[in-house]
Design an enzyme around this catalytic site. Structure first.
Site, short mmCIF file in Angstrom:
data_model
loop_
_atom_site.label_atom_id
_atom_site.label_comp_id
_atom_site.label_asym_id
_atom_site.label_seq_id
_atom_site.Cartn_x
_atom_site.Cartn_y
_atom_site.Cartn_z
N ASP A 34 4.44 -5.53 3.69
CA ASP A 34 3.98 -4.17 3.96
C ASP A 34 3.79 -3.95 5.46
OD1 ASP A 34 2.40 -1.67 2.50
OD2 ASP A 34 1.57 -2.16 4.46
N PHE A 85 0.85 -1.17 0.00
CA PHE A 85 0.00 0.00 0.00
C PHE A 85 0.91 1.25 0.00
CE2 PHE A 85 -1.49 -3.30 3.03
CZ PHE A 85 -2.17 -4.04 2.08
N ASP A 112 2.23 4.44 0.53
CA ASP A 112 1.84 5.56 1.38
C ASP A 112 3.05 6.46 1.65
OD1 ASP A 112 3.34 3.97 3.06
OD2 ASP A 112 1.80 3.72 4.59
#
Length: 306
Positions: free
Chosen positions: A283, A213, A215
């Protein structure tokens, strides 16, 4: 998500501000001997969970709002997750679709027990309204029905989310090429999978299709590990806390190269140690390292996507 993997690789092959150092990827893989420490979902105990559809509603609202905390130095993801949890424990109807459509900024702050305006508050309120309206229109008001309609496919669920909810369409244009990153849509799938331990609403036969993800925190950890190398101008901008423009080459490269780097880690771990790791597990490990070292400089972009 093959669209995410393919577009991230496309960016990485043309990137000029960010590079993935494959020698450092190999060093990290060898150092951990292909073993990524297992980090359990909700390892901090901040999420609502009742093993039913209300948990799905909670997670969908949480991930609709899960972006851009850094402009307020005191605000973090923990405040969002625990604030929504406490709101639901006080009032089980707090996240009903009809109520989501009517929240104002001050009411959202009250819901989260936050004393001042939230970063990009107008957008957060708009996304709450969008979620409430579309859940009511297409899914009987329940995120659980959205999940059921995906037929236990993570990829299908992400396609449904991005089709029905524009606020989850995490797309960018890079050198004339469309790039898909889908951070919040993918993390919703991962949250379901983690919360329900791969069962019930969290059962996905293609969970390995999910990428990391992209970010703020994961790129900062990859940079600290030496896996991501930034050009001098970009390094100066990040280290001086200057804002990086959303959709700029630098911003897209940071996120896409993070996805690409972890895919290379996965491939190398499989090749050298014969282990099939999920991107989700990598992650969670990288993210937990980052939240334990908040002194790491991260890029600062005002964005609803992460």
């Amino acid at each position: 998500m093959e669209a995410v993997r393919a577009s991230a690789a496309w960016v990485a092959s043309r990137s000029s501000h960010v590079k993935v150092d494959m020698l450092e990827v190999e060093k990290v893989v060898d150092k951990i001997e292909g073993n990524v420490p297992k980090v359990e979902w909700d390892f901090e105990g901040i999420h609502y969970f009742d093993d039913g559809p209300l948990t799905v509603q909670y997670l969908f609202v949480l991930d609709a709002l899960n972006f851009c905390f850094w402009p307020d130095k005191d605000l973090s993801y923990d405040h969002l997750a625990s604030g929504l949890k406490l709101a639901l424990e006080k009032d089980k109807t707090a996240l009903d679709a009809d109520r989501l459509q009517n929240y104002t900024g001050p009411q959202l702050r009250q819901l989260l027990n936050w004393p001042r305006p939230l970063p990009i508050e107008d957008e957060r309120v708009r996304l709450l309204h969008e979620v409430g309206m579309e859940l009511e229109r297409s899914f009987g008001g329940e995120a659980a029905n959205l999940v059921k309609s995906a037929g236990n496919s993570a990829a299908t669920l992400i396609e449904l989310i991005t089709r029905h909810f524009p606020g989850f369409r995490d797309h960018s244009l890079y050198k004339g090429h469309q790039v898909f990153l889908y951070k919040r849509a993918q993390i919703f799938v991962a949250d379901l999978w983690g919360a329900f331990k791969g069962q019930n609403y969290g059962e996905f036969h293609d969970i390995n299709s999910i990428t990391i993800f992209a970010d703020y925190i994961v790129p900062a950890v990859l940079r600290e590990l030496g896996i991501l190398k930034y050009g001098s101008n970009l390094s100066c901008s990040i280290d001086s806390n200057s804002e990086i423009i959303p959709g700029s080459e630098e911003e897209v490269e940071i996120r896409a190269c993070s996805v690409y780097a972890v895919e290379k880690m996965r491939e190398l771990i499989n090749k050298k140690f014969g282990k099939q790791l999920l991107s989700i597990d990598i992650d969670l490990w990288l993210w937990s390292c980052g939240v334990q070292n908040m002194a790491l400089s991260h890029h600062r972009t005002l964005s609803i996507y992460y």
